[in-house]
Design a protein around this motif. Structure first.
Motif, short mmCIF file in Angstrom:
data_model
loop_
_atom_site.label_atom_id
_atom_site.label_comp_id
_atom_site.label_asym_id
_atom_site.label_seq_id
_atom_site.Cartn_x
_atom_site.Cartn_y
_atom_site.Cartn_z
N PRO A 188 22.00 -1.64 -12.87
CA PRO A 188 22.96 -1.32 -13.93
C PRO A 188 22.81 -2.25 -15.12
O PRO A 188 22.48 -3.43 -14.98
CB PRO A 188 24.32 -1.52 -13.23
N ASP A 189 23.07 -1.72 -16.31
CA ASP A 189 22.99 -2.48 -17.55
C ASP A 189 24.35 -3.11 -17.83
O ASP A 189 25.31 -2.42 -18.18
CB ASP A 189 22.58 -1.55 -18.69
N LEU A 190 24.45 -4.42 -17.67
CA LEU A 190 25.72 -5.13 -17.88
C LEU A 190 25.89 -5.57 -19.33
O LEU A 190 26.98 -6.02 -19.70
CB LEU A 190 25.79 -6.35 -16.96
N ALA B 257 29.49 -2.77 -9.86
CA ALA B 257 29.27 -1.99 -11.07
C ALA B 257 29.04 -0.52 -10.73
O ALA B 257 28.30 -0.19 -9.81
CB ALA B 257 28.08 -2.53 -11.84
N ALA B 258 29.67 0.36 -11.51
CA ALA B 258 29.47 1.80 -11.36
C ALA B 258 28.60 2.30 -12.50
O ALA B 258 28.96 2.17 -13.67
CB ALA B 258 30.81 2.52 -11.36
N SER C 254 33.19 0.68 -14.33
CA SER C 254 32.00 1.32 -14.87
C SER C 254 31.33 0.37 -15.84
O SER C 254 31.99 -0.46 -16.50
CB SER C 254 32.36 2.62 -15.58
N THR C 255 30.02 0.47 -15.97
CA THR C 255 29.33 -0.43 -16.89
C THR C 255 29.74 -0.16 -18.33
O THR C 255 29.77 -1.08 -19.15
CB THR C 255 27.81 -0.30 -16.74
N GLY C 256 30.08 1.10 -18.64
CA GLY C 256 30.56 1.40 -19.99
C GLY C 256 31.84 0.67 -20.30
O GLY C 256 31.99 0.07 -21.38
N ALA C 257 32.80 0.70 -19.39
CA ALA C 257 34.06 -0.01 -19.59
C ALA C 257 33.84 -1.52 -19.57
O ALA C 257 34.46 -2.26 -20.33
CB ALA C 257 35.07 0.40 -18.53
N LEU C 258 32.94 -1.98 -18.70
CA LEU C 258 32.65 -3.41 -18.62
C LEU C 258 32.21 -3.94 -19.98
O LEU C 258 32.65 -5.01 -20.43
CB LEU C 258 31.56 -3.66 -17.59
N ARG C 259 31.36 -3.17 -20.66
CA ARG C 259 30.77 -3.64 -21.91
C ARG C 259 31.75 -3.60 -23.08
O ARG C 259 31.44 -4.12 -24.16
CB ARG C 259 29.52 -2.83 -22.23
#
Length: 263
Positions: free
Chosen positions: A205-207, A191-192, A170-175
């Protein structure tokens, strides 16, 4: 993906052969992504989509499917999804590009997880996506970090040679993390990011500058394809299916990721 594994308890393994569930009238898939021509539309599936008609999905414009092969997030140990082989066979028969994904978890080391994944691949062919789904689900308590993820990808490459690696998160976890080793391992980002999760594409998606670019985007869990819903729908760039080789890791202290604008 966020669906509990269904291997606990009996799960039917049979899938409808391609074309058997085709409706008499054309029914559009929910939420086609408003993309440019080079972008490919697809879906990802697990035990939750047993009746999908892949020939119909192809006629609706779906070009690829990524299938859950198994995981290691259950205390009982690693497993192979009961629907895995049937999904792969159905997608191949319909002419779709095929991917295979593994769910991370607490109950195998990344190297052992990669070995289990490779040892149990069904009809793997060079050019298929081999993906790692990094989430905290079921009995697991910890998100795999950059070292874990890169170890998994590098071990898969040791086993199969050049391949198409996708890193799902998920992009939240990625960040929340830094992924320099995963980037160096050559993994394409899947990306999810669902936005309103209404079946339509919410935009890129916002990376947050935490990965150079996205190769694929899981943009909703509320889609429909091949006469089945809900289905996760995905968008992929054409280069997302390129074979990759690892790169040299960045020097310590060097910023390896170009900053990207947030949208």
């Amino acid at each position: 993906m966020r669906r509990r594994s269904l291997i606990r308890g009996a799960v039917a393994t049979a899938l409808a052969p391609a074309g058997m569930l085709a409706a008499t009238g054309a029914e559009a898939a929910t939420g086609p992504a408003p993309t440019s021509a080079p972008d490919l539309q697809g879906l990802d599936v697990s035990n939750s989509q047993l009746g999908i008609d892949y020939a119909r999905a192809a006629s609706e414009g779906r070009e690829f499917v990524v299938v859950k092969a198994g995981g290691c997030q259950l205390a009982e140990g690693p497993y192979t999804s009961s629907s895995y082989a049937g999904h792969v066979d159905g997608a191949r028969a319909a002419g779709l590009r095929v991917g295979h994904y593994w769910l991370s978890g607490d109950f195998l080391t990344p190297t052992a997880a990669a070995d289990h994944f490779v040892d149990h691949l069904h009809d793997y062919r060079v050019g298929d996506v081999l993906a790692l789904d990094v989430e905290v689900l079921d009995d697991s308590t910890r998100l795999w970090n950059d070292g874990d993820v890169s170890t998994w990808f590098n071990r898969v490459r040791e086993r199969v040679g050049s391949y198409v690696p996708w890193f799902y998160i998920s992009t939240g976890a990625l960040r929340t993390g830094t992924w320099t080793r995963t980037v160096a391992a050559g993994a394409h980002l899947w990306a999810a990011s669902w936005g309103a999760n209404d079946g339509t594409w919410p935009g890129a998606p916002d990376l947050g500058g935490h990965y150079p670019d996205w190769a694929a985007h899981q943009y909703t869990s509320a889609g429909s394809a091949g006469g089945t819903s809900p289905v996760d729908l995905d968008l992929a760039r054409s280069w997302a299916f390129d074979l990759t080789e690892p790169t040299d890791p960045p020097d310590p202290g060097e910023d390896p990721l170009p900053k990207t604008s947030t949208e």
